[in-house]
Enzyme design. Structure first.
Site, short mmCIF file in Angstrom:
data_model
loop_
_atom_site.label_atom_id
_atom_site.label_comp_id
_atom_site.label_asym_id
_atom_site.label_seq_id
_atom_site.Cartn_x
_atom_site.Cartn_y
_atom_site.Cartn_z
CG ASN A 236 43.73 33.11 26.99
OD1 ASN A 236 43.12 32.35 27.75
ND2 ASN A 236 43.85 32.85 25.72
N GLY B 98 39.13 34.69 23.54
CA GLY B 98 38.28 35.25 22.49
C GLY B 98 38.99 36.09 21.44
CB CYS C 259 42.41 23.78 33.69
SG CYS C 259 41.47 22.42 33.04
CG MET D 262 44.52 25.20 23.58
SD MET D 262 43.82 25.78 22.02
CE MET D 262 45.29 26.17 21.09
CG HIS E 186 40.46 32.56 29.99
ND1 HIS E 186 40.08 31.24 29.85
CD2 HIS E 186 39.63 33.26 29.19
CE1 HIS E 186 39.06 31.16 29.00
NE2 HIS E 186 38.78 32.37 28.59
NE ARG F 72 38.16 28.89 22.62
CZ ARG F 72 37.15 29.36 23.32
NH1 ARG F 72 36.02 28.66 23.38
NH2 ARG F 72 37.25 30.50 23.95
C1 LIG Z 1 40.92 21.93 23.55
C2 LIG Z 1 41.39 22.89 24.61
C3 LIG Z 1 42.29 22.46 25.56
C4 LIG Z 1 42.77 23.34 26.54
N1 LIG Z 1 43.71 22.91 27.43
C5 LIG Z 1 44.29 23.79 28.28
C6 LIG Z 1 45.40 23.44 29.08
O1 LIG Z 1 45.94 22.34 29.02
N2 LIG Z 1 45.88 24.38 29.96
C7 LIG Z 1 45.34 25.64 30.04
O2 LIG Z 1 45.80 26.47 30.83
N3 LIG Z 1 44.29 25.99 29.28
C8 LIG Z 1 43.78 25.13 28.39
N4 LIG Z 1 42.78 25.54 27.55
C9 LIG Z 1 42.31 26.93 27.61
C10 LIG Z 1 43.14 27.81 26.64
O3 LIG Z 1 44.49 27.83 27.01
C11 LIG Z 1 42.58 29.24 26.63
O4 LIG Z 1 42.72 29.79 27.92
C12 LIG Z 1 41.11 29.31 26.23
O5 LIG Z 1 40.84 28.49 25.10
C13 LIG Z 1 40.68 30.75 25.92
O6 LIG Z 1 41.43 31.29 24.85
P1 LIG Z 1 40.82 31.35 23.35
O7 LIG Z 1 39.48 32.03 23.45
O8 LIG Z 1 41.82 32.16 22.57
O9 LIG Z 1 40.68 29.95 22.88
C14 LIG Z 1 42.30 24.68 26.58
C15 LIG Z 1 41.38 25.09 25.61
C16 LIG Z 1 40.95 24.22 24.63
C17 LIG Z 1 39.99 24.72 23.57
#
Ligand SMILES: Cc1cc2nc3c(=O)[nH]c(=O)nc-3n(C[C@H](O)[C@H](O)[C@H](O)COP(=O)(O)O)c2cc1C
Length: 320
Positions: A204, A206, A93, A11, A164, A227
């Site tokens: 990945n 949620g 991303c 992240m 994801h 998150r």
């Molecule tokens: C603030 C933020 C920054 C993120 N930066 C990246 C990143 O650098 N590379 C990446 O593959 N995903 C990034 N993501 C996505 C997360 O890795 C993840 O795939 C996404 O938040 C879904 O998972 P979650 O629902 O558990 O948060 C980012 C997400 C957030 C919230």
């Protein structure tokens, strides 16, 4: 062999080395990921600043953003020199900056190029080279297209995919919206695992609780949490106890801070600002009495000139 049952997502602005050190104190076994670092930044920027990490962070994966096989190869060599445990390519991303650099989620349109990138990196390192992707993008969102993507990249030697479980819209939705609006399709990821049993498939998106992890693990090889791990890092103490160390007590929140303080002192001696580290720990007491006061005290004081560990010691009194 890395234990992939639980990992913490890459992240940007969140999983820097301070956050990773903090999470590692809570959970010695989860696999940690860096923020995405672009090949351009690594090759032309301050490599040490981007790549240095504390040995305690192991196992830790470096996430790269890029689509030039030669540049990625160069970065993979740097990652190996620094001792990373895995290299992960970002194919998930959807931000505009990433799109204009032609990497991230838009690479799902070009599985052959992703395969070349993977092969190029794998040719110079012995550690796993993995891919983090979506289940689809824009109108390229059929199951067959996802199968073609996975197949093509697996043939280049990638045997770990972190998926994801939602598609991304490259036009029309912001990165934040792309993390919330497209519906979660865990069934698609589970089907990929069924159709590619020899690959390691990590789901990945949620996932917020141990109960939700339990619901996923029978269908996939691992779960990646983003998150929630950032907003509520104490979840990792629960995870560590439940999945990795079934004996002993869960570490208390206060003892986590006590263990973090020596690290903070070293960072302060190195002229790192207290607030750039404490911003990562604001959620530690989430749901506890005094959590708001803990957050507020740190937010109001950690950025002041000369702020030191006394700010944390005082903030801890708010949550006794
Ligand atoms: C603030 C933020 C920054 C993120 N930066 C990246 C990143 O650098 N590379 C990446 O593959 N995903 C990034 N993501 C996505 C997360 O890795 C993840 O795939 C996404 O938040 C879904 O998972 P979650 O629902 O558990 O948060 C980012 C997400 C957030 C919230």
């Amino acid at each position: 062999m890395l234990d992939r049952r639980i990992s913490i997502a890459p992240m940007m602005d969140c999983t820097d080395r301070h956050e990773r050190y903090f999470l590692r104190l809570i959970a010695p076994h989860v696999l940690l990921y860096t923020e995405m670092i672009t090949t351009g930044a690594l090759i032309h920027g301050d490599t040490k600043r981007f790549l240095a990490f504390d040995p305690l962070e192991h196992p830790v994966a470096l996430q790269l953003g890029g689509s030039d096989p030669t540049a990625l190869k160069q970065c993979a060599t740097m990652a190996a020199d620094y001792g990373y445990d895995e290299i992960n390519l970002n194919v998930g991303c959807p931000s505009d900056r990433v799109k204009s650099g032609r990497f991230g989620a838009c690479l799902m349109q070009d599985p052959v190029l992703v395969a070349d990138c993977v092969a190029s990196m794998s040719s110079v390192v012995t550690m796993p080279v993995t891919v983090k992707c979506r289940i689809g993008i824009d109108h390229q969102d059929s199951y067959e297209e996802l199968v073609h993507f996975i197949q093509t990249i697996a043939a280049a030697g990638c045997d770990v995919f972190i998926i994801h479980a939602r598609k991304a819209w490259l036009n029309g939705l912001s990165p934040k919206q792309n993390r919330d609006i497209p519906p979660l399709r865990y069934d698609v990821v589970h089907q990929i695992k069924k159709d590619f049993p020899h690959l390691k498939i990590v789901v990945n998106g949620g996932i917020k609780t141990c109960a939700e992890i339990d619901a996923q693990l029978p269908h996939v090889d691992g779960v990646m949490i983003g998150r929630e791990a950032y907003a509520n890092p104490y979840l990792l103490a629960e995870i560590e106890k439940k999945y990795f160390a079934d004996e002993g007590e869960m570490m208390s929140r206060h003892s986590i801070i006590e263990k973090f303080i020596p690290y903070l002192k070293v960072q302060l001696d190195n002229k790192i600002k207290l607030s750039s580290i404490t911003r990562h720990i604001l959620g530690l007491f989430q749901g506890q009495q005094g959590a708001r006061l803990w957050r507020r005290y740190i937010s109001e004081n950690a950025h002041k000139n000369g702020a030191g560990i006394e700010v944390l010691q005082r903030a801890m009194q708010e949550v006794l």
